[in-house]
Design a protein around this motif. Structure first.
Motif, PDB file in Angstrom:
ATOM      1  N   LEU A  59       0.814  -1.222   0.000  1.00 25.75           N
ATOM      2  CA  LEU A  59       0.000   0.000   0.000  1.00 25.75           C
ATOM      3  C   LEU A  59       0.848   1.273   0.000  1.00 25.75           C
ATOM      4  CD1 LEU A  59      -2.893  -1.139   2.349  1.00 25.75           C
ATOM      5  CD2 LEU A  59      -3.021  -0.724  -0.106  1.00 25.75           C
ATOM      6  N   LYS A  60       2.159   1.119   0.239  1.00 22.60           N
ATOM      7  CA  LYS A  60       3.056   2.298   0.160  1.00 22.60           C
ATOM      8  C   LYS A  60       3.026   2.873  -1.251  1.00 22.60           C
ATOM      9  CE  LYS A  60       6.161   1.991   3.988  1.00 22.60           C
ATOM     10  NZ  LYS A  60       6.250   0.721   4.656  1.00 22.60           N
ATOM     11  N   LYS A  61       2.725   2.004  -2.222  1.00 28.60           N
ATOM     12  CA  LYS A  61       2.617   2.459  -3.613  1.00 28.60           C
ATOM     13  C   LYS A  61       1.611   3.610  -3.742  1.00 28.60           C
ATOM     14  CE  LYS A  61       1.193   0.925  -8.156  1.00 28.60           C
ATOM     15  NZ  LYS A  61       0.365   0.071  -8.938  1.00 28.60           N
ATOM     16  N   TYR A  62       0.614   3.610  -2.846  1.00 29.75           N
ATOM     17  CA  TYR A  62      -0.433   4.636  -2.904  1.00 29.75           C
ATOM     18  C   TYR A  62      -0.228   5.717  -1.835  1.00 29.75           C
ATOM     19  CZ  TYR A  62      -2.280   0.553  -5.297  1.00 29.75           C
ATOM     20  OH  TYR A  62      -2.418  -0.545  -6.110  1.00 29.75           O
ATOM     21  N   GLY A  63       0.965   5.735  -1.252  1.00 28.29           N
ATOM     22  CA  GLY A  63       1.294   6.820  -0.311  1.00 28.29           C
ATOM     23  C   GLY A  63       0.945   6.533   1.136  1.00 28.29           C
ATOM     24  N   ALA A  64       0.772   5.260   1.515  1.00 27.96           N
ATOM     25  CA  ALA A  64       0.479   4.936   2.921  1.00 27.96           C
ATOM     26  C   ALA A  64       1.604   5.473   3.804  1.00 27.96           C
ATOM     27  CB  ALA A  64       0.366   3.426   3.088  1.00 27.96           C
ATOM     28  N   GLY A  65       1.239   6.184   4.858  1.00 20.80           N
ATOM     29  CA  GLY A  65       2.236   6.711   5.796  1.00 20.80           C
ATOM     30  C   GLY A  65       2.946   7.944   5.279  1.00 20.80           C
ATOM     31  N   ALA A 195      -4.541  13.094 -12.249  1.00 16.49           N
ATOM     32  CA  ALA A 195      -3.548  14.175 -12.148  1.00 16.49           C
ATOM     33  C   ALA A 195      -2.278  13.682 -11.459  1.00 16.49           C
ATOM     34  CB  ALA A 195      -4.152  15.352 -11.387  1.00 16.49           C
ATOM     35  N   LYS A 196      -2.449  12.783 -10.481  1.00 19.31           N
ATOM     36  CA  LYS A 196      -1.280  12.269  -9.729  1.00 19.31           C
ATOM     37  C   LYS A 196      -0.643  11.055 -10.385  1.00 19.31           C
ATOM     38  CE  LYS A 196      -2.485  13.768  -5.162  1.00 19.31           C
ATOM     39  NZ  LYS A 196      -3.825  14.331  -5.458  1.00 19.31           N
ATOM     40  N   LYS A 197      -1.325  10.501 -11.378  1.00 20.74           N
ATOM     41  CA  LYS A 197      -0.879   9.277 -12.062  1.00 20.74           C
ATOM     42  C   LYS A 197      -0.689   8.108 -11.093  1.00 20.74           C
ATOM     43  CE  LYS A 197       1.586  11.458 -15.921  1.00 20.74           C
ATOM     44  NZ  LYS A 197       1.571  12.868 -15.576  1.00 20.74           N
ATOM     45  N   LYS A 198      -1.462   8.100 -10.018  1.00 24.31           N
ATOM     46  CA  LYS A 198      -1.465   6.922  -9.141  1.00 24.31           C
ATOM     47  C   LYS A 198      -2.761   6.862  -8.358  1.00 24.31           C
ATOM     48  CE  LYS A 198       0.744   8.659  -4.990  1.00 24.31           C
ATOM     49  NZ  LYS A 198       1.969   8.873  -4.300  1.00 24.31           N
ATOM     50  N   PRO A 239      -3.602   2.488 -17.964  1.00 24.04           N
ATOM     51  CA  PRO A 239      -2.489   3.221 -18.585  1.00 24.04           C
ATOM     52  C   PRO A 239      -2.173   4.534 -17.866  1.00 24.04           C
ATOM     53  CG  PRO A 239      -4.202   2.658 -20.195  1.00 24.04           C
ATOM     54  CD  PRO A 239      -4.759   2.344 -18.856  1.00 24.04           C
ATOM     55  N   LYS A 240      -3.077   4.983 -17.010  1.00 23.28           N
ATOM     56  CA  LYS A 240      -2.832   6.238 -16.276  1.00 23.28           C
ATOM     57  C   LYS A 240      -2.257   5.969 -14.887  1.00 23.28           C
ATOM     58  CE  LYS A 240      -6.596   8.496 -18.786  1.00 23.28           C
ATOM     59  NZ  LYS A 240      -5.749   8.993 -19.865  1.00 23.28           N
ATOM     60  N   GLY A 241      -1.898   4.712 -14.630  1.00 19.36           N
ATOM     61  CA  GLY A 241      -1.227   4.377 -13.368  1.00 19.36           C
ATOM     62  C   GLY A 241      -2.185   4.124 -12.215  1.00 19.36           C
ATOM     63  N   ILE A 242      -3.480   3.933 -12.531  1.00 18.30           N
ATOM     64  CA  ILE A 242      -4.469   3.758 -11.452  1.00 18.30           C
ATOM     65  C   ILE A 242      -4.985   2.313 -11.454  1.00 18.30           C
ATOM     66  CG2 ILE A 242      -6.712   4.549 -10.576  1.00 18.30           C
ATOM     67  CD1 ILE A 242      -5.991   7.172 -12.295  1.00 18.30           C
TER      68      ILE A 242
END
Ligand SMILES: NC(=O)c1ccc[n+]([C@@H]2O[C@H](COP(=O)([O-])OP(=O)(O)OC[C@H]3O[C@@H](n4cnc5c(N)ncnc54)[C@H](OP(=O)(O)O)[C@@H]3O)[C@@H](O)[C@H]2O)c1
Length: 343
Positions: A59-65, A195-198, A239-242
């Motif tokens: 989940l760090k991939k999505y900014g956890a923490g 916008a954040k590509k994630k 393709p947009k990283g989501i």
């Protein structure tokens, strides 16, 4: 060197005698059987690996923490409450959206005390579908770094009921909450993720939508709608990283299922959500269904069994489901009658 299959064929044909047609047909069916056998073997190995060996995306991939926020709908009870607690534990700030304000306030306090992350709450009755509520939600999330959306809110029929007798308000609420609200909330969040590509979007599906379910037909159809919509969205946003995933579940103990006791096939929300969050990106029981996951181990094996035997669209399954829900309806009506008499 050219290897010819002629000698084998000749020997085979000779062994079978004079009928070439019988020989070719039997070879054809043997080949189909072999392909099915190998494919079933590979699928079984994949299922076991995904259930017991491989781990899902971190989940760090999505900014956890790291200051990122998760937005959870239907956050105040059951599965949504567990998503809120477990995502907060993993370091996400959380936006909690659901109907009852007092429950949201209590949950936000509990999360702050336990995990020290930031929280925001929005009481929102999705059945009312007020544009002012959607405007308030848009304003609330505008300054936040939202990277995770959990489309969890959902309503089913109060008891199994034949379609012709479904109460109009119940019919409208199910479609408004399960479908319209899910689409509208997602539409508010998706531009931020692009916008954040994630980002990660999980939507709660159900075995009630996977398997056509008589006597819960509106709920069943609403969840089947989410299956197609979510899978289509997943292909658009990949393709947009989501990452977009429909999460399939058989029964879980909760107010909605009216089941309180856990069993091998019925986990509680804590067990179900833990398995979901540890298997992002793994299909587990939903093999063959793109961008879909059946994360809980016994649900996954149950789905795998149905799909590889009678099949999810078979009349055997819908007849079985019909009989089961007729029985549940009879029991529910008897219970309501007893309660009415104060027994
Ligand atoms: N439980 C199962 O066996 C099961 C199986 C498969 C799929 N699912 C799916 O999982 C999801 C969660 O189910 P659950 O069993 O956890 O349900 P639950 O325990 O009944 O909780 C439902 C949550 O949604 C909120 N909610 C209900 N109606 C709402 C509305 N009109 N507006 C805003 N919020 C509303 C509730 O808020 P309040 O607390 O204010 O009422 C509560 O927070 C649903 O999508 C369901 O279809 C459940």
């Amino acid at each position: 060197m050219v290897i010819s299959s002629r000698p084998f064929l000749d020997t085979y044909l000779a062994a079978l005698g004079s009928s070439k047609l019988v020989a070719y047909l039997s070879l054809f069916f043997a080949a189909i059987g072999f392909v099915n056998y190998v494919s079933f073997g590979l699928k079984s190995i994949n299922l076991l690996l995904q259930l017991f060996v491989l781990s899902g995306k971190n989940l760090k991939k999505y900014g956890a923490g790291n200051g990122a926020w998760a937005l959870i709908t239907g956050a105040s009870d059951g599965i949504g409450k567990e998503f809120s607690l477990q995502l907060a534990k993993k370091g996400f700030n959380v936006v909690l959206v659901s109907r009852t304000e007092s429950k949201l306030v209590d949950l936000a306090l509990e999360i702050k005390e336990k995990y020290g992350v930031e929280t925001k709450i929005l009481p929102f009755n999705f059945a009312e579908s007020k544009s002012s509520d959607y405007t308030a939600l848009a304003a609330l999330i505008e300054p936040l770094d939202i990277t995770v959306l959990i489309n969890n809110v959902g309503q089913s029929h109060s008891i199994p009921v034949p379609f012709a007798e479904v109460d109009d308000a119940e019919l409208t609420n199910i479609v408004t909450i399960n479908n319209l609200a899910t689409l509208k909330v997602t539409k508010l969040v998706v531009p931020k993720l692009i916008a954040k590509k994630k980002g990660l979007i999980l939507t709660m599906g159900s075995f009630g939508g996977l398997l056509p379910t008589p006597y819960l037909s509106v709920y069943s159809g609403s969840k089947a709608f989410l299956q197609h919509w979510s899978t289509a969205l997943a292909a658009e946003l990949k393709p947009k990283g989501i990452d977009v995933e429909l999460v399939l579940s058989y029964l879980v103990t909760s107010a909605m299922s009216k089941i309180r006791k856990t069993s091998a096939l019925i986990p509680n929300p804590k067990m179900f959500v833990a398995s979901t969050l540890s298997s992002i990106g793994l299909q587990r029981g939903a093999q063959g269904l793109a961008a879909t996951s059946t994360p809980y181990w016994s649900h996954a094996i149950f789905q795998f069994f149905i799909e590889n035997t009678v099949g999810i669209w078979s009349s055997i399954v819908s007849n079985q489901n019909l009989q089961m829900h007729i029985t549940i309806r009879k029991r529910a009506l008897k219970k309501a009658e007893r309660e009415k008499k104060g027994l």
